[in-house]
Design a protein around this motif. Structure first.
Motif, PDB file in Angstrom:
ATOM      1  N   LYS A   5       0.830  -1.197   0.000  1.00 42.57           N
ATOM      2  CA  LYS A   5       0.000   0.000   0.000  1.00 42.57           C
ATOM      3  C   LYS A   5       0.873   1.259   0.000  1.00 42.57           C
ATOM      4  CE  LYS A   5      -3.746   2.241   2.498  1.00 42.57           C
ATOM      5  NZ  LYS A   5      -4.612   2.191   3.679  1.00 42.57           N
ATOM      6  N   LEU A   8       2.391   1.665  -3.512  1.00 37.56           N
ATOM      7  CA  LEU A   8       1.416   2.140  -4.497  1.00 37.56           C
ATOM      8  C   LEU A   8       1.085   3.620  -4.299  1.00 37.56           C
ATOM      9  CD1 LEU A   8      -1.030  -0.893  -4.768  1.00 37.56           C
ATOM     10  CD2 LEU A   8       0.681  -0.133  -6.423  1.00 37.56           C
ATOM     11  N   VAL A   9       0.939   4.055  -3.058  1.00 40.12           N
ATOM     12  CA  VAL A   9       0.665   5.468  -2.783  1.00 40.12           C
ATOM     13  C   VAL A   9       1.865   6.317  -3.215  1.00 40.12           C
ATOM     14  CG1 VAL A   9       0.329   7.158  -0.925  1.00 40.12           C
ATOM     15  CG2 VAL A   9      -1.010   5.053  -0.954  1.00 40.12           C
ATOM     16  N   ALA A  11       4.211   5.545  -5.514  1.00 34.31           N
ATOM     17  CA  ALA A  11       4.328   5.505  -6.975  1.00 34.31           C
ATOM     18  C   ALA A  11       3.275   6.396  -7.629  1.00 34.31           C
ATOM     19  CB  ALA A  11       4.204   4.074  -7.477  1.00 34.31           C
ATOM     20  N   THR A  12       2.049   6.371  -7.094  1.00 37.28           N
ATOM     21  CA  THR A  12       0.987   7.223  -7.633  1.00 37.28           C
ATOM     22  C   THR A  12       1.318   8.694  -7.416  1.00 37.28           C
ATOM     23  OG1 THR A  12      -0.645   5.495  -7.174  1.00 37.28           O
ATOM     24  CG2 THR A  12      -1.491   7.715  -7.552  1.00 37.28           C
ATOM     25  N   GLY A  13       1.805   9.039  -6.254  1.00 44.49           N
ATOM     26  CA  GLY A  13       2.198  10.422  -5.970  1.00 44.49           C
ATOM     27  C   GLY A  13       3.318  10.888  -6.885  1.00 44.49           C
ATOM     28  N   PHE A  15       4.015   9.702  -9.898  1.00 41.35           N
ATOM     29  CA  PHE A  15       3.461   9.838 -11.244  1.00 41.35           C
ATOM     30  C   PHE A  15       2.697  11.161 -11.389  1.00 41.35           C
ATOM     31  CE2 PHE A  15       0.008   9.285 -14.312  1.00 41.35           C
ATOM     32  CZ  PHE A  15       0.753   9.018 -15.445  1.00 41.35           C
ATOM     33  N   ILE A  16       1.898  11.501 -10.406  1.00 41.33           N
ATOM     34  CA  ILE A  16       1.141  12.753 -10.452  1.00 41.33           C
ATOM     35  C   ILE A  16       2.092  13.945 -10.448  1.00 41.33           C
ATOM     36  CG2 ILE A  16      -0.444  14.226  -9.131  1.00 41.33           C
ATOM     37  CD1 ILE A  16      -1.921  11.612  -8.337  1.00 41.33           C
ATOM     38  N   THR A  19       3.722  14.208 -13.870  1.00 44.16           N
ATOM     39  CA  THR A  19       2.744  14.689 -14.844  1.00 44.16           C
ATOM     40  C   THR A  19       2.519  16.190 -14.698  1.00 44.16           C
ATOM     41  OG1 THR A  19       1.658  12.523 -14.872  1.00 44.16           O
ATOM     42  CG2 THR A  19       0.395  14.391 -15.720  1.00 44.16           C
TER      43      THR A  19
END
Length: 171
Positions: A5, A8-9, A11-13, A15-16, A19
């Protein structure tokens, strides 16, 4: 489960963040090259419209080139097959001081090039500016590619302009 978890949090952060950072990079980077040619503007323009005489790619055996019905002047077209990919080149507009060229290909970014000619008075020299604009998508990896586009494509435009200069000055 807790580590997955957190990963994933994170990696998502990341990526955002990447971007959002890429949104600050322009989507249409430009590459510009200039050369001074010892010739008249009219003679140079005639050769720009007949690109098969001076463009290094057309002299290469690595590329297969097919010219359309018109190979000179406005609306001249050709297809270039290189490394298994087909690129379409078209002169969209040609007038007394500029030429606009469009490069399109499947899976490639579209490129619009403009070649501007300006006489340097009182000498018989002409300044030729080639400005190529690459139209990128919004994808972060394409936007970061824009940072390096001048170093990657600039030498090709420079070689083309030097080919034009050599051909015009020798004929």
């Amino acid at each position: 489960m807790r580590f997955i978890k957190a990963f994933l949090v994170g990696a998502t952060g990341l990526f955002i963040f990447i971007t959002l950072l890429s949104l600050l990079i322009p989507a249409n980077p430009r590459v510009s090259r200039t050369v001074i040619i010892n010739s008249s503007k009219e003679k140079i323009l005639k050769q720009i419209n007949n690109w098969k005489n001076w463009q290094p790619l057309f002299a290469s055996d690595a590329a297969k080139v097919e010219f359309g019905k018109t190979s000179e002047g406005g609306d001249a077209k050709c297809s270039i097959e290189y490394n298994g990919k087909i690129t379409n080149l078209r002169i969209m507009k040609a007038d007394s001081s500029s030429v606009t060229i469009s490069l399109t290909g499947d899976g490639e970014n579209d490129i619009t090039s403009q070649i501007f000619l300006s006489s340097l008075n009182p000498s018989q020299q002409t300044r030729v500016d080639w400005i190529a604009t690459t139209h990128l998508h919004w994808y972060p990896w394409e936007k970061f590619y824009a940072i390096f586009i001048d170093k990657l494509t600039g030498p090709g435009y420079e070689a083309s302009l030097n080919g034009l200069k050599s051909f015009v000055e020798s004929h």
